[in-house]
Scaffold this motif. Structure first.
Motif, PDB file in Angstrom:
ATOM      1  N   ALA A  85       0.826  -1.209   0.000  1.00 22.41           N
ATOM      2  CA  ALA A  85       0.000   0.000   0.000  1.00 22.41           C
ATOM      3  C   ALA A  85       0.862   1.261   0.000  1.00 22.41           C
ATOM      4  O   ALA A  85       0.579   2.219  -0.732  1.00 22.41           O
ATOM      5  CB  ALA A  85      -0.926  -0.012   1.210  1.00 22.41           C
ATOM      6  N   ALA A  86       1.925   1.255   0.822  1.00 25.57           N
ATOM      7  CA  ALA A  86       2.799   2.432   0.892  1.00 25.57           C
ATOM      8  C   ALA A  86       3.467   2.697  -0.446  1.00 25.57           C
ATOM      9  O   ALA A  86       3.563   3.846  -0.901  1.00 25.57           O
ATOM     10  CB  ALA A  86       3.852   2.228   1.985  1.00 25.57           C
ATOM     11  N   GLY A  87       3.941   1.627  -1.098  1.00 27.96           N
ATOM     12  CA  GLY A  87       4.575   1.804  -2.401  1.00 27.96           C
ATOM     13  C   GLY A  87       3.605   2.369  -3.422  1.00 27.96           C
ATOM     14  O   GLY A  87       3.947   3.263  -4.195  1.00 27.96           O
ATOM     15  N   ALA A  88       2.375   1.846  -3.424  1.00 27.47           N
ATOM     16  CA  ALA A  88       1.375   2.320  -4.379  1.00 27.47           C
ATOM     17  C   ALA A  88       1.011   3.776  -4.137  1.00 27.47           C
ATOM     18  O   ALA A  88       0.904   4.575  -5.079  1.00 27.47           O
ATOM     19  CB  ALA A  88       0.130   1.445  -4.300  1.00 27.47           C
ATOM     20  N   VAL A  89       0.845   4.157  -2.874  1.00 31.77           N
ATOM     21  CA  VAL A  89       0.459   5.543  -2.540  1.00 31.77           C
ATOM     22  C   VAL A  89       1.593   6.509  -2.852  1.00 31.77           C
ATOM     23  O   VAL A  89       1.368   7.601  -3.403  1.00 31.77           O
ATOM     24  CB  VAL A  89       0.061   5.637  -1.056  1.00 31.77           C
ATOM     25  N   CYS A  90       2.835   6.138  -2.503  1.00 34.44           N
ATOM     26  CA  CYS A  90       3.977   7.034  -2.753  1.00 34.44           C
ATOM     27  C   CYS A  90       4.201   7.275  -4.239  1.00 34.44           C
ATOM     28  O   CYS A  90       4.828   8.267  -4.620  1.00 34.44           O
ATOM     29  CB  CYS A  90       5.240   6.448  -2.127  1.00 34.44           C
ATOM     30  N   GLY A  91       3.692   6.373  -5.077  1.00 31.49           N
ATOM     31  CA  GLY A  91       3.880   6.544  -6.513  1.00 31.49           C
ATOM     32  C   GLY A  91       2.847   7.427  -7.177  1.00 31.49           C
ATOM     33  O   GLY A  91       2.932   7.679  -8.388  1.00 31.49           O
ATOM     34  N   ILE A  92       1.880   7.953  -6.416  1.00 35.69           N
ATOM     35  CA  ILE A  92       0.795   8.753  -7.005  1.00 35.69           C
ATOM     36  C   ILE A  92       1.305   9.939  -7.829  1.00 35.69           C
ATOM     37  O   ILE A  92       0.843  10.161  -8.955  1.00 35.69           O
ATOM     38  CB  ILE A  92      -0.183   9.223  -5.906  1.00 35.69           C
ATOM     39  N   PRO A  93       2.271  10.750  -7.325  1.00 38.35           N
ATOM     40  CA  PRO A  93       2.755  11.876  -8.157  1.00 38.35           C
ATOM     41  C   PRO A  93       3.321  11.409  -9.497  1.00 38.35           C
ATOM     42  O   PRO A  93       3.137  12.080 -10.520  1.00 38.35           O
ATOM     43  CB  PRO A  93       3.845  12.509  -7.285  1.00 38.35           C
ATOM     44  N   VAL A  94       3.977  10.252  -9.501  1.00 34.85           N
ATOM     45  CA  VAL A  94       4.541   9.734 -10.753  1.00 34.85           C
ATOM     46  C   VAL A  94       3.421   9.354 -11.717  1.00 34.85           C
ATOM     47  O   VAL A  94       3.483   9.655 -12.917  1.00 34.85           O
ATOM     48  CB  VAL A  94       5.445   8.517 -10.470  1.00 34.85           C
ATOM     49  N   TYR A  95       2.379   8.690 -11.203  1.00 33.19           N
ATOM     50  CA  TYR A  95       1.277   8.300 -12.074  1.00 33.19           C
ATOM     51  C   TYR A  95       0.639   9.530 -12.718  1.00 33.19           C
ATOM     52  O   TYR A  95       0.348   9.540 -13.923  1.00 33.19           O
ATOM     53  CB  TYR A  95       0.174   7.546 -11.318  1.00 33.19           C
ATOM     54  N   VAL A  96       0.415  10.556 -11.906  1.00 35.19           N
ATOM     55  CA  VAL A  96      -0.263  11.759 -12.408  1.00 35.19           C
ATOM     56  C   VAL A  96       0.562  12.425 -13.491  1.00 35.19           C
ATOM     57  O   VAL A  96       0.057  12.783 -14.565  1.00 35.19           O
ATOM     58  CB  VAL A  96      -0.529  12.740 -11.241  1.00 35.19           C
ATOM     59  N   VAL A  97       1.875  12.599 -13.226  1.00 33.95           N
ATOM     60  CA  VAL A  97       2.745  13.274 -14.199  1.00 33.95           C
ATOM     61  C   VAL A  97       2.819  12.475 -15.498  1.00 33.95           C
ATOM     62  O   VAL A  97       2.687  13.030 -16.597  1.00 33.95           O
ATOM     63  CB  VAL A  97       4.159  13.469 -13.607  1.00 33.95           C
ATOM     64  N   MET A  98       3.008  11.170 -15.389  1.00 40.57           N
ATOM     65  CA  MET A  98       3.126  10.347 -16.596  1.00 40.57           C
ATOM     66  C   MET A  98       1.819  10.293 -17.368  1.00 40.57           C
ATOM     67  O   MET A  98       1.816  10.267 -18.603  1.00 40.57           O
ATOM     68  CB  MET A  98       3.590   8.938 -16.220  1.00 40.57           C
ATOM     69  N   ALA A  99       0.699  10.279 -16.638  1.00 42.65           N
ATOM     70  CA  ALA A  99      -0.601  10.269 -17.313  1.00 42.65           C
ATOM     71  C   ALA A  99      -0.818  11.558 -18.091  1.00 42.65           C
ATOM     72  O   ALA A  99      -1.360  11.545 -19.206  1.00 42.65           O
ATOM     73  CB  ALA A  99      -1.714  10.069 -16.296  1.00 42.65           C
ATOM     74  N   LEU A 100      -0.387  12.680 -17.517  1.00 40.62           N
ATOM     75  CA  LEU A 100      -0.557  13.972 -18.189  1.00 40.62           C
ATOM     76  C   LEU A 100       0.376  14.121 -19.377  1.00 40.62           C
ATOM     77  O   LEU A 100      -0.003  14.654 -20.429  1.00 40.62           O
ATOM     78  CB  LEU A 100      -0.318  15.105 -17.188  1.00 40.62           C
ATOM     79  N   ILE A 101       1.618  13.664 -19.233  1.00 41.71           N
ATOM     80  CA  ILE A 101       2.610  13.859 -20.293  1.00 41.71           C
ATOM     81  C   ILE A 101       2.414  12.866 -21.433  1.00 41.71           C
ATOM     82  O   ILE A 101       2.446  13.227 -22.615  1.00 41.71           O
ATOM     83  CB  ILE A 101       4.045  13.735 -19.722  1.00 41.71           C
ATOM     84  N   PHE A 102       2.181  11.592 -21.077  1.00 37.37           N
ATOM     85  CA  PHE A 102       2.145  10.547 -22.095  1.00 37.37           C
ATOM     86  C   PHE A 102       0.734  10.067 -22.417  1.00 37.37           C
ATOM     87  O   PHE A 102       0.564   9.153 -23.235  1.00 37.37           O
ATOM     88  CB  PHE A 102       2.989   9.353 -21.635  1.00 37.37           C
ATOM     89  N   SER A 103      -0.271  10.665 -21.798  1.00 37.16           N
ATOM     90  CA  SER A 103      -1.667  10.270 -22.034  1.00 37.16           C
ATOM     91  C   SER A 103      -1.849   8.756 -21.919  1.00 37.16           C
ATOM     92  O   SER A 103      -2.330   8.079 -22.832  1.00 37.16           O
ATOM     93  CB  SER A 103      -2.124  10.749 -23.422  1.00 37.16           C
ATOM     94  N   LEU A 104      -1.419   8.229 -20.788  1.00 36.29           N
ATOM     95  CA  LEU A 104      -1.454   6.783 -20.584  1.00 36.29           C
ATOM     96  C   LEU A 104      -2.880   6.273 -20.441  1.00 36.29           C
ATOM     97  O   LEU A 104      -3.751   6.942 -19.881  1.00 36.29           O
ATOM     98  CB  LEU A 104      -0.654   6.418 -19.328  1.00 36.29           C
TER      99      LEU A 104
END
Length: 213
Positions: free
Chosen positions: A41-60
């Motif tokens: 859970a901690a790993g998944a939550v800490c990765g939230i900023p990365v998911y958001v940035v990559m989703a915005l930049i690469f339209s994942l």
């Protein structure tokens, strides 16, 4: 169930056994299963900023985002596994005082290795911190507790704090035992008890208030 004990079976030393002598790998293996869900859970939550940035930049697509969540969760588990292993090898198992009759030396035993003996003149203070969380109901029944033993050296260095079994450790008796053992050396031994009361909040989450003694 593990408990702290004082071993006077040797005529040469007094051992304060903080954790029974299981090897560090066995101790880590016993602790690891209880850490799995939290690590994921901690790993998944800490990765939230990365998911958001990559989703915005690469339209994942959602599928790729969920794959990233899984990777971050696994990385969190791997990191915490290394932390558990490191702690298992560094955690203090026992404090050894010698000679038994009038100690002037302390040796810290960690897992499968023993630190170099240290003169007690280097030790400023040993104290036990006993934090208790009590129910808000009239019986004030303890709902949680944390007991930690600290050894402070005169150079300001703090030997790795040791967590003690929270329900089986008689902190008053342990403090008295340490005071008796260390009386000839004049090392200060203290017991700090901190209590707080846990009250349910309006939103359904726990709240607390309290003090120490």
């Amino acid at each position: 169930m593990s408990r702290v004990r004082v071993d006077r079976s040797s005529p040469d030393v007094v051992d304060v056994v903080l954790r029974e002598g299981v090897g560090p790998l066995v101790f880590a293996a016993k602790r690891w299963p209880g850490e799995v869900l939290g690590s994921l859970a901690a790993g998944a939550v800490c990765g939230i900023p990365v998911y958001v940035v990559m989703a915005l930049i690469f339209s994942l697509e959602p599928g790729r985002i969920w794959a990233l969540v899984g990777i971050a969760a696994v990385l969190g588990l791997v990191v915490n596994t290394f932390v558990i292993l490191y702690g298992a090898f560094r955690d203090v198992n026992r404090l050894r005082f010698s000679p038994a009759a009038s100690p002037d030396t302390m040796t810290v035993v960690r897992g499968s290795r023993t630190d170099r003996p240290r003169p007690l003149t280097d030790v400023r203070q040993i104290w036990i911190d006993h934090a208790i969380t009590e129910s808000h109901q009239e019986d004030r029944k303890p709902v949680n507790a944390k007991i930690t033993l600290y050894v402070l050296l005169k150079n300001g260095h703090l030997i790795r704090p040791t967590s003690l079994p929270r329900w089986t450790t008689d902190t008053t008796a342990l403090c008295q035992e340490l005071q008796q053992i260390l009386a000839p050396s004049a090392v200060q031994v203290d017991l700090v008890v901190r209590r707080r009361v846990q009250y349910p909040s309006m939103g359904g989450h726990g709240g607390s208030t309290g003090g120490g003694s």
